[in-house]
Write an enzyme that holds these catalytic residues in place. Sequence first.
Site, PDB file in Angstrom:
ATOM      1  N   ASP A 103       0.846  -1.189   0.000  1.00 13.96           N
ATOM      2  CA  ASP A 103       0.000   0.000   0.000  1.00 13.96           C
ATOM      3  C   ASP A 103       0.885   1.245   0.000  1.00 13.96           C
ATOM      4  OD1 ASP A 103      -1.920   1.936   0.254  1.00 13.96           O
ATOM      5  OD2 ASP A 103      -2.844   1.113   2.062  1.00 13.96           O
ATOM      6  N   ASP A 315      -2.212   5.356  -6.773  1.00 15.81           N
ATOM      7  CA  ASP A 315      -2.549   4.404  -5.723  1.00 15.81           C
ATOM      8  C   ASP A 315      -2.521   2.982  -6.275  1.00 15.81           C
ATOM      9  OD1 ASP A 315      -3.370   3.543  -3.161  1.00 15.81           O
ATOM     10  OD2 ASP A 315      -5.447   3.446  -3.840  1.00 15.81           O
TER      11      ASP A 315
END
Length: 430
Positions: A103, A315
């Site tokens: 992440d 992302d």
Amino acid sequence: MLQLSTALGTKSSKLIGFSTHLVHRDSFESPLYDSSINQSELVERVILRSSSRLSYLKSLLQLPNNDTEEISSIDSRIEGISGDYLMEISIGTPPVMQWAVLDIASDIVWTQCLKCVQCYKQTQPKFNPMKSSSYQPIRCDAKKCKQLGEFINCIDPSSNCKYQLVYGDESYSFGELATETFKLGNTYLPEMVYGCSNNNDGLFKKTNAGIVGLGNGPNSLISRLHRSIPRKFSYCLTDASKGNAKSKIDIGANAIVSSRDSISTPLVLMKPPDFYYITLKAISIQNMRLPITGVTKISLKGNKFGAPKGNAFIDTGTTLTYLHDDIYYELEEELISMIQDSPIPSQSSLKLCYKNSKNFQFPTIIFHFSRGANLTLQMKNTIVPYRGQLCLAILPIDENLVILGNILQMNHMIGFDLERRKVSFLPNYC
């Protein structure tokens, strides 16, 4: 695959780097792989994960959540913090291997550990800090603890640092902050900041031990590296539909952040949150250019941004790409006018769909970033096949920002140079 076998405890003038693989959650090699799921069901889960992830990201940005639909129709276990790519990381001495979600929007590495006050079911062995000789709790008065800001839960300065992470889907991870040795392949990284999470609940997958945070925050994996490792990383995400195709991540001196064929754009860093922003100036379809103008600036915990600076962030955890309503519908209108076929009603929450046929031609889309970085997207970066349809892998949101999802990023080597503050794209390098 890793090119270094060392514990980074000695002084060295040589810049160090290492490389390893990422595994897509739907690929054959993933511990999450489910052979009973067909392609249409995989796409349905992609849509749900993106919707849930959007909810989580908007909670971090302290923005109202008016875009996402109810996430209950297909899989009630879809988790908002979930990402699509898993990273193998070992914790402690001796090392305990864990599969955790990569992440780049998170600021901490955490996995479930013993003794559990409350833990979700996990198929991997949980890490036991009592059996690790390198585990060292961080005190509340230490800088590494104070850097957590609002996530600290300390009783007094001399006590051990406790943290509380609450995600947008109301999942949470509570635990103790410590320093610990990480092992990536044959590379040992001592004294890294680690979240020993022993109180967790929510929509977590049993095959996922935790999160590998690679964001710009002070306690992320990239920020806590030894001084001999440059603060750079790059990755190349492959298509999960290719079966066992592996994605790659390079950290430190191995990272590809520029080359003769790459394009680069300035990296805009804002705190908090610890995302990697770049500036989207315009979108082109064939020869029609749609400028990103007139976007009202919004406030993010004291930071203001909007076109033309820092209006998009990259992302890995979001699958689809999201554009502000005004930008999206202008893009959609131009696509409809250029595509000879007529759009058909979508069988999913995707907005613009066409019948899947061999002769279908989709216009080339180019994202124009600042400093002349023009990213030409292939059809597989912008279209998702679903139940006989070809649907645009971009959706509208009602906020003035852009989220660049991992479908758009696929098959590009994307490099982050935190020292020179730039992001580079190298097409077709995977």
